[in-house]
Design an enzyme around this catalytic site. Structure first.
Site, PDB file in Angstrom:
ATOM      1  N   ARG A  59      -6.750  -4.022  -4.438  1.00 10.46           N
ATOM      2  CA  ARG A  59      -7.705  -3.014  -4.915  1.00 10.46           C
ATOM      3  C   ARG A  59      -7.990  -3.175  -6.405  1.00 10.46           C
ATOM      4  NH1 ARG A  59      -4.584   1.877  -2.831  1.00 10.46           N
ATOM      5  NH2 ARG A  59      -3.095   0.392  -2.000  1.00 10.46           N
ATOM      6  N   GLU A  96       6.132   1.680  -4.049  1.00 10.33           N
ATOM      7  CA  GLU A  96       6.443   2.987  -3.452  1.00 10.33           C
ATOM      8  C   GLU A  96       6.859   2.791  -2.000  1.00 10.33           C
ATOM      9  OE1 GLU A  96       3.127   5.685  -3.358  1.00 10.33           O
ATOM     10  OE2 GLU A  96       4.332   7.356  -2.637  1.00 10.33           O
TER      11      GLU A  96
END
Ligand SMILES: O=P(O)(O)OC[C@H]1O[C@H](OP(=O)(O)OP(=O)(O)O)[C@H](O)[C@@H]1O
Ligand SMILES: Nc1ncnc2[nH]cnc12
Length: 172
Positions: A59, A96
């Site tokens: 991204r 994460e």
């Protein structure tokens, strides 16, 4: 920044239970919103002589490439392992939701070249810091880091150990 924030969709429990995923697809699909976002990302860096923007796969490529064009800088991809042809330098990092490895072309940047590192999200901060270390490792000069969204609850900002600024458009 509200106009940009309104174009980011919260998706609970994706890609894993407990993760509140920030979906940037509506922002990318909105011509005015995306243009506004790129201009706002560029603002802090316009006078700082950025020569190359390093965007982080995947991204970070979208925002990084558009930002490079706006800042009249080159674009250098920082990619996940095994995607770039050799020679590369690489670094392992924690996410994460997982572990991965980032790589950059061993001669993608010149010593002293002024580099801005770009990604969509700062979560735990591992990805951006790994990219910073890679750029450092090539002897280039990191002018700063830039993200669209900083997830405050994940407290990634202190992991950016460079002395240079880290800008976030949206603190969420
Ligand atoms: O601050 P961190 O905890 O390191 O997390 C942030 C990174 O996680 C996401 O990338 P992901 O690895 O999911 O890849 P993608 O862009 O290909 O979806 C996001 O695009 C950032 O690069
Ligand atoms: N919560 C999240 N939403 C979108 N991208 C992410 N990358 C890491 N954490 C993320």
């Amino acid at each position: 920044m509200q106009a940009i924030s309104d174009l980011i969709r919260d998706v609970p429990d994706f890609p894993r239970p407990g993760v509140l995923f920030k979906d940037i697809s509506p922002l990318l699909a909105d011509a005015d919103g995306f243009a506004l976002c790129i201009e706002a990302l560029a603002d802090p860096w316009r006078q700082l002589g950025v020569q190359a923007v390093c965007g982080i796969e995947s991204r970070g490529f979208i925002f990084g490439a558009a930002l490079a064009r706006t800042l009249h800088a080159g674009f250098v991809p920082v990619r996940k392992k095994g995607k770039l042809p050799p020679p590369v330098i690489g670094i392992d990092y924690g996410l994460e939701y997982g572990v991965d490895r980032l790589e950059v072309g061993a001669s993608a940047l010149r010593a002293g070249e002024r580099v801005l590192i770009v990604d969509d999200v700062l979560a735990t901060g591992g990805t951006l810091e790994a990219a910073r270390r890679l750029v450092d490792g090539l002897g280039a000069e990191v002018v700063g880091g830039s993200v669209v969204i900083e997830l405050a609850a994940l407290a990634g900002r202190p992991r950016w150990t460079g002395a240079t600024p880290l800008h976030a458009l949206i603190l969420s």
